[in-house]
Motif scaffolding. Structure first.
Motif, PDB file in Angstrom:
ATOM      1  N   ALA A   1      -6.022  12.035  -2.206  1.00  0.00           N
ATOM      2  CA  ALA A   1      -7.340  11.635  -1.841  1.00  0.00           C
ATOM      3  C   ALA A   1      -7.089  11.517  -0.028  1.00  0.00           C
ATOM      4  O   ALA A   1      -7.873  11.189   0.595  1.00  0.00           O
ATOM      5  N   ARG A   2      -5.675  11.588   0.362  1.00  0.00           N
ATOM      6  CA  ARG A   2      -5.624  11.067   1.671  1.00  0.00           C
ATOM      7  C   ARG A   2      -6.273   9.589   1.935  1.00  0.00           C
ATOM      8  O   ARG A   2      -6.574   9.374   3.089  1.00  0.00           O
ATOM      9  N   ALA A   3      -6.158   8.787   1.195  1.00  0.00           N
ATOM     10  CA  ALA A   3      -6.306   7.568   1.305  1.00  0.00           C
ATOM     11  C   ALA A   3      -5.352   6.398   0.950  1.00  0.00           C
ATOM     12  O   ALA A   3      -4.504   6.783   0.251  1.00  0.00           O
ATOM     13  N   ALA A   4      -5.512   5.312   1.364  1.00  0.00           N
ATOM     14  CA  ALA A   4      -4.653   4.351   1.075  1.00  0.00           C
ATOM     15  C   ALA A   4      -4.898   3.599  -0.317  1.00  0.00           C
ATOM     16  O   ALA A   4      -6.141   3.427  -0.409  1.00  0.00           O
ATOM     17  N   THR A   5      -4.013   3.247  -1.161  1.00  0.00           N
ATOM     18  CA  THR A   5      -4.154   2.483  -2.172  1.00  0.00           C
ATOM     19  C   THR A   5      -3.867   0.875  -1.910  1.00  0.00           C
ATOM     20  O   THR A   5      -3.111   0.827  -1.082  1.00  0.00           O
ATOM     21  N   ILE A   6      -4.163  -0.044  -2.757  1.00  0.00           N
ATOM     22  CA  ILE A   6      -3.818  -1.578  -2.218  1.00  0.00           C
ATOM     23  C   ILE A   6      -3.306  -2.170  -3.733  1.00  0.00           C
ATOM     24  O   ILE A   6      -3.732  -1.843  -4.800  1.00  0.00           O
TER      25      ILE A   6
ATOM     26  N   ALA B   1       6.431   6.855   1.549  1.00  0.00           N
ATOM     27  CA  ALA B   1       6.363   5.499   2.348  1.00  0.00           C
ATOM     28  C   ALA B   1       5.478   4.642   1.770  1.00  0.00           C
ATOM     29  O   ALA B   1       4.403   4.777   1.126  1.00  0.00           O
ATOM     30  N   LEU B   2       5.949   3.291   2.010  1.00  0.00           N
ATOM     31  CA  LEU B   2       5.205   2.098   1.259  1.00  0.00           C
ATOM     32  C   LEU B   2       5.081   1.027   2.343  1.00  0.00           C
ATOM     33  O   LEU B   2       6.031   0.849   3.331  1.00  0.00           O
ATOM     34  N   ALA B   3       4.069   0.260   2.572  1.00  0.00           N
ATOM     35  CA  ALA B   3       3.908  -0.657   3.343  1.00  0.00           C
ATOM     36  C   ALA B   3       3.710  -2.211   2.759  1.00  0.00           C
ATOM     37  O   ALA B   3       2.910  -2.098   1.420  1.00  0.00           O
TER      38      ALA B   3
ATOM     39  N   SER C   1       0.925  -1.123  -0.139  1.00  0.00           N
ATOM     40  CA  SER C   1       0.039  -0.032  -0.030  1.00  0.00           C
ATOM     41  C   SER C   1       0.869   1.184  -0.051  1.00  0.00           C
ATOM     42  O   SER C   1       1.927   1.237   0.772  1.00  0.00           O
ATOM     43  N   VAL C   2       0.485   2.121  -0.820  1.00  0.00           N
ATOM     44  CA  VAL C   2       1.021   3.457  -0.681  1.00  0.00           C
ATOM     45  C   VAL C   2      -0.458   4.482  -0.500  1.00  0.00           C
ATOM     46  O   VAL C   2      -1.447   4.234  -0.797  1.00  0.00           O
ATOM     47  N   ALA C   3      -0.062   5.827  -0.123  1.00  0.00           N
ATOM     48  CA  ALA C   3      -0.983   6.611   0.088  1.00  0.00           C
ATOM     49  C   ALA C   3      -1.306   7.368  -1.453  1.00  0.00           C
ATOM     50  O   ALA C   3      -0.234   7.344  -2.129  1.00  0.00           O
TER      51      ALA C   3
END
Lengths: 160, 445
Positions: free
Chosen positions: A30-35, A70-72, A24-26
């Motif tokens: 949209a202040r949202a997370a992508t997947i 940042a990436l998760a 995921s990155v932002a």
């Protein structure tokens, strides 16, 4: 800063066997997370990882990702649900070369066989294992979190 | 393109794990797997708040989450953009989710029940298909046909038309097969003092299993009984082996139990409570070896039929109380030469005939009582009324369910095909049918 020996050992164990990968990155707009699902990981010495992602499938993530962001990455063993999450900055972003594509194809094959052994139909898993239009995202993990479902999920792993 | 949630209900069965991603105030993402996303209505879903502390903190900061759900049947993926609405720690949605989670964790053999803290309700802003989804095949599932409400109403009417309790149960089991294609089904009743459920009748199994036990609070049946809520499982491949391990270690005395009928490898299970006046008086159970055999509609159908059966059985119970025995049946001619030995253990009311286990608990006590009376004065006929009034039977738990215990005992004796059976010559009347001369030994506690 690296993720420490304990987390490094755990990462090595995860990468040695079949593992499901999501990143995921932002999306800053949209202040949202992508997947996006990740089709394989390759070590990028000294302390980075190359991730391969089907760009035509996970479009919002691939359009959002930038160097420095940042990436998760969450790694999960399908048979046991043991889970590890890594976080760190993206350091490079390129279209996957043939060697990278080979990593992704190998990953899809091994993972498909493992899911098949767990009872998932081939037709059912096809959408999860796409390797078209591959993008290579390099990131440097700096934090590791135990994420196996249970009371300890989310706790940071010891740095050492 | 936004997809209606109602079109992708198979994503909300908890078969394939979902993925949830959030960002914190600085834009650092967090991504984790999630066992299930619950469908609430066309605009809302609910997530369980169990352990996802970082996710919860991020949602508190941003009010948003992104979730990837996967169709457990086709593998198709959908991305949901969610806006947090509210947290519910009680109520219908919360109870449904809690019962389901508890069933999952007992069926999957998870030792620690994952305690649900709250149901987090989100509005779905956009639901979009992820590129690469398979082309949707036309629905082939029998349970998607639209003619099942009339069939359920018809079957409920047939149960309501019966006056005999055993016939109601049989009509239900037959009807589940005829009208809905349920090949494997059971009716179970709770034995409250023993914290277990007992099989009353079944269809589609090699052994009838009348008298077989299963623990309260475990598995689909046990959770439906404990919570009064239907439990439906669509794909049990993940937890089957673990579930088997749990069953095998259950504290059951092998010499005093009847094996529970059941499929060796079920993939789908459905358990619906039989509710009457707000109380669980039993559980209807169905299972299948295919995945996704039972849908939401099956859950509703079985719940409706469970309520009908519970109400009809209660009425039959009340009617049987007032029935009096017809003129005492003439003693049957003594045609029996053979004799058989019955042993009754007072500590658990278990009864053995010629050394083989028959039944325990209340039905065991009833059987011993009938035989004792018969040996004392030659009687073969008994009424529900006198059984209820007989203080020596110590049957406080029979307040509302003597009929079902008699059905259980009668079915068990029929399935054994031994020298003792029960007949029901009239409503509220029980007749002891003997093939041989019994001797009875009671072993004190």
């Amino acid at each position: 800063m690296a993720i420490g020996q304990a987390a490094e050992a755990k990462l090595a164990a995860f990468l040695a066997g079949p593992v499901m990968l999501v990143a995921s990155v932002a999306d800053p707009a949209a202040r949202a997370a992508t997947i996006g699902r990740v089709m394989g990981v390759r070590r990028a010495p000294p302390a980075s990882l190359d991730l391969f992602i089907a760009g035509g499938q996970w479009t919002r993530m691939v359009e959002s990702v930038r160097v420095g962001q940042a990436l998760a990455l969450t790694l999960c063993r399908p048979a046991t649900y043991q889970t590890l999450q890594l976080k760190g900055p993206v350091t490079a972003l390129v279209r996957a070369d043939p060697a990278g594509a080979a990593v992704a194809h190998g990953y899809a094959e091994v993972t498909g066989a493992h899911l098949g052994a767990l009872g998932v139909d081939a037709s059912q898993m096809r959408p999860w294992l796409r390797t078209d239009d591959l993008v290579q995202v390099t990131f440097t993990p700096q934090e590791a979190f135990e994420q196996t479902p249970g009371p300890h999920a989310g706790s940071p792993m010891a740095f050492g | 393109m936004s997809v209606r949630l109602r079109q992708i209900l198979d994503c909300f069965e908890g078969v394939i794990p979902s993925v949830i991603a959030t960002v914190d105030a600085d834009g650092t993402p967090n991504v984790s797997y999630l066992s299930q996303v619950w469908f609430v209505d066309d605009e809302h879903v609910a997530l369980s708040n169990q352990f996802f502390s970082k996710t919860a903190a991020n949602v508190a900061a941003t009010g948003q989450a992104t979730v990837l759900v996967v169709d457990g049947r086709t593998g198709a993926q959908y991305m949901l953009d969610l806006a947090w609405v509210r947290s519910e720690a009680a109520g219908d949605l919360f109870d449904r989710m809690a019962a389901h989670l508890e069933a999952i964790s007992t069926v999957h053999g998870t030792e620690q029940v994952m305690q649900l803290r709250s149901a987090e309700v989100y509005r779905v802003r956009i639901c979009s298909p992820v590129p690469g989804n398979p082309i949707q095949l036309p629905e082939e599932q029998a349970h998607a046909r639209g003619d099942r409400l009339p069939a359920a109403a018809r079957l409920a009417g047939e149960i309501a038309a019966e006056t005999d309790a055993d016939a109601m149960i049989q009509r239900l089991l037959d009807g589940l097969g005829e009208a809905f294609g349920y090949e494997h089904a059971m009716v179970l009743v709770p034995e409250l003092q023993a914290d277990r459920l007992i099989t009353l009748a079944s269809r589609g199994y090699h052994a009838g299993g009348a008298g077989a036990e299963t623990p309260m609070g475990r598995g689909a049946v046990g959770i439906a009984a404990k919570t009064g809520r239907a439990v439906r499982l669509c794909d049990m491949s993940r937890g089957r082996r673990l579930a088997r391990a749990v069953e095998s270690q259950a504290e059951l005395d092998e010499g005093r139990t009847i094996p529970l009928p059941g499929l060796a490898e079920p993939q789908s299970q459905l358990a619906a409570p039989m509710l009457v006046q707000g109380q669980v008086s039993g559980v209807l159970f169905a299972e299948a070896s295919e995945r996704f055999r039972f849908g939401r509609e099956d859950e509703q159908i079985l719940s409706l039929l469970g309520a009908q059966l519970a109400a009809s059985l209660r009425l039959a119970e009340l009617e049987a109380r007032s029935a009096r025995a017809a003129a005492a049946a003439p003693a049957a001619p003594a045609q029996a030469q053979r004799s058989f030995q019955v042993r009754h253990y007072a500590f658990d009311d278990s009864v053995f005939i010629d050394g083989d286990y028959v039944i325990k608990g209340v039905p065991g006590r009833l059987l011993a009582h009938f035989l004792r009376q018969h040996l004392a004065d030659g009687r073969r006929t008994f009424t529900n009324r006198e059984i209820r009034l007989d203080a020596s039977l110590r049957l406080p738990e029979l307040k509302d369910n003597l009929e079902t215990r008699l059905i259980l005992l009668r079915r068990r004796l029929d399935e054994r095909a031994g020298p003792v059976r029960l007949a029901r010559p009239g409503r509220g009347v029980i007749e002891l049918v003997l093939d041989g001369a019994p001797s009875l030994e009671t072993v004190a506690a």
